[in-house]
Design a protein around this motif. Sequence first.
Motif, PDB file in Angstrom:
ATOM      1  N   VAL A 163       0.898  -1.044   0.006  1.00 18.87           N
ATOM      2  CA  VAL A 163       0.031   0.036  -0.040  1.00 18.87           C
ATOM      3  C   VAL A 163       0.870   1.311   0.166  1.00 18.87           C
ATOM      4  N   VAL A 170       0.711   7.115   2.464  1.00 18.06           N
ATOM      5  CA  VAL A 170       0.234   8.458   2.282  1.00 18.06           C
ATOM      6  C   VAL A 170       1.309   9.815   2.414  1.00 18.06           C
ATOM      7  N   CYS A 208       2.616  11.216  -0.704  1.00 18.78           N
ATOM      8  CA  CYS A 208       1.518  12.087  -1.591  1.00 18.78           C
ATOM      9  C   CYS A 208       1.655  13.614  -1.296  1.00 18.78           C
ATOM     10  N   THR A 239      -3.357  -0.608  -6.119  1.00 20.74           N
ATOM     11  CA  THR A 239      -4.060   0.656  -6.086  1.00 20.74           C
ATOM     12  C   THR A 239      -3.244   1.692  -5.593  1.00 20.74           C
ATOM     13  N   PRO A 245      -3.629   5.756  -3.791  1.00 17.38           N
ATOM     14  CA  PRO A 245      -4.459   6.655  -2.959  1.00 17.38           C
ATOM     15  C   PRO A 245      -4.952   7.654  -3.576  1.00 17.38           C
ATOM     16  N   SER A 246      -6.269   8.209  -3.232  1.00 15.71           N
ATOM     17  CA  SER A 246      -6.637   9.331  -4.064  1.00 15.71           C
ATOM     18  C   SER A 246      -5.891  10.764  -3.918  1.00 15.71           C
ATOM     19  N   GLU A 286      -6.072   7.782 -11.039  1.00 12.93           N
ATOM     20  CA  GLU A 286      -5.156   9.125 -10.487  1.00 12.93           C
ATOM     21  C   GLU A 286      -4.139   9.379 -11.433  1.00 12.93           C
TER      22      GLU A 286
END
Length: 326
Positions: free
Chosen positions: A42, A45, A48, A65, A67-68, A92
């Motif tokens: 994962v 965050v 980002c 995936t 993250p947004s 994204e």
Amino acid sequence: MYRCRALSVLTAPSNHLCTLPGIFREFTELSELDLSDNNLKVLPVQLCFLTSVCVLYLKNTHLKTLPSAFVRLSTLRILNLSQNLFRDFPTEICSLINLEILSLDDNRLRKIPSGVKFLSKLKQLGLTGNRFSRFPREIFHLTSLQKLYLGQDQGTKLKTLPDNISRLENLKELFIENNRLEFLPSTIGLLGNLETLDCTNNCLSALPDAICELQGMKTLLLVNNMLEKLPENLDMLQNLQTLELDKNPLTDPPPEVWSQGKEAIWQYLQEQRHKKFMATKIQAWWRGIMVQKGFGPFEYLLKLRGAKGKKGKKGKKGGKGKAKKK
């Protein structure tokens, strides 16, 4: 780590990382980051928040995936997400309008979202080793694209290349190896900037004559196809430096010619063209003789001319008789 906040480049591949420390978000000067071959699974965050990053390598990090918040990385120019576990193209990415190089090779992608049209600056796209059952036509929106990688090493293979490939008018390198293409569309001849074409390990039985119009072509790789004949004007590719034809059932030119390399092939094609020209010229000369002399199927023309001649003489005699009578 606290003393490294001014770092501009950080490479930390193959370190068994599962996450990143919280302080990572404070590396605001970071412009290049390599976390490849780690066990992230994962995406942390914290990453980002690195809005100055231009180059990001996340190859083989077991990601499925994004993250947004990934859309915050709007300065990204190079993004490598190859050898991961993406089943769907991460939407994204479509918000990264400054992206120039995107690698998604060796994932599990089956389609491309229409949103890729927003990647107007994208010059290189790697999609080798995915699971496309057809050529993803959404790629045609990427008109700045210069390099496209669509080889399929295993699994699903592409069977056709769409005519619309000509829309990628800036394309310089096209890699479509390891597929099941049986032919190339004639519109490939409209890719005036194409320099490299890799069709290795396909099922091509012939090449379109239009390929001879690619004057900028430097590398043409055709190993392991089903080619029996080369286009008669292939030697018009004057800038071609590399031509690979091994493992094809070629008879024209014959093996003893093409095995000697490009120069021997070019000489053969020129000689064949000259022979064809001379044969046509001789055929036209002989046809003219046959028509003139009324030989063979043209005998009726000789009889027709004879009949017209006799009819003309009778008309003249009749005209003279009338004049005397008067």
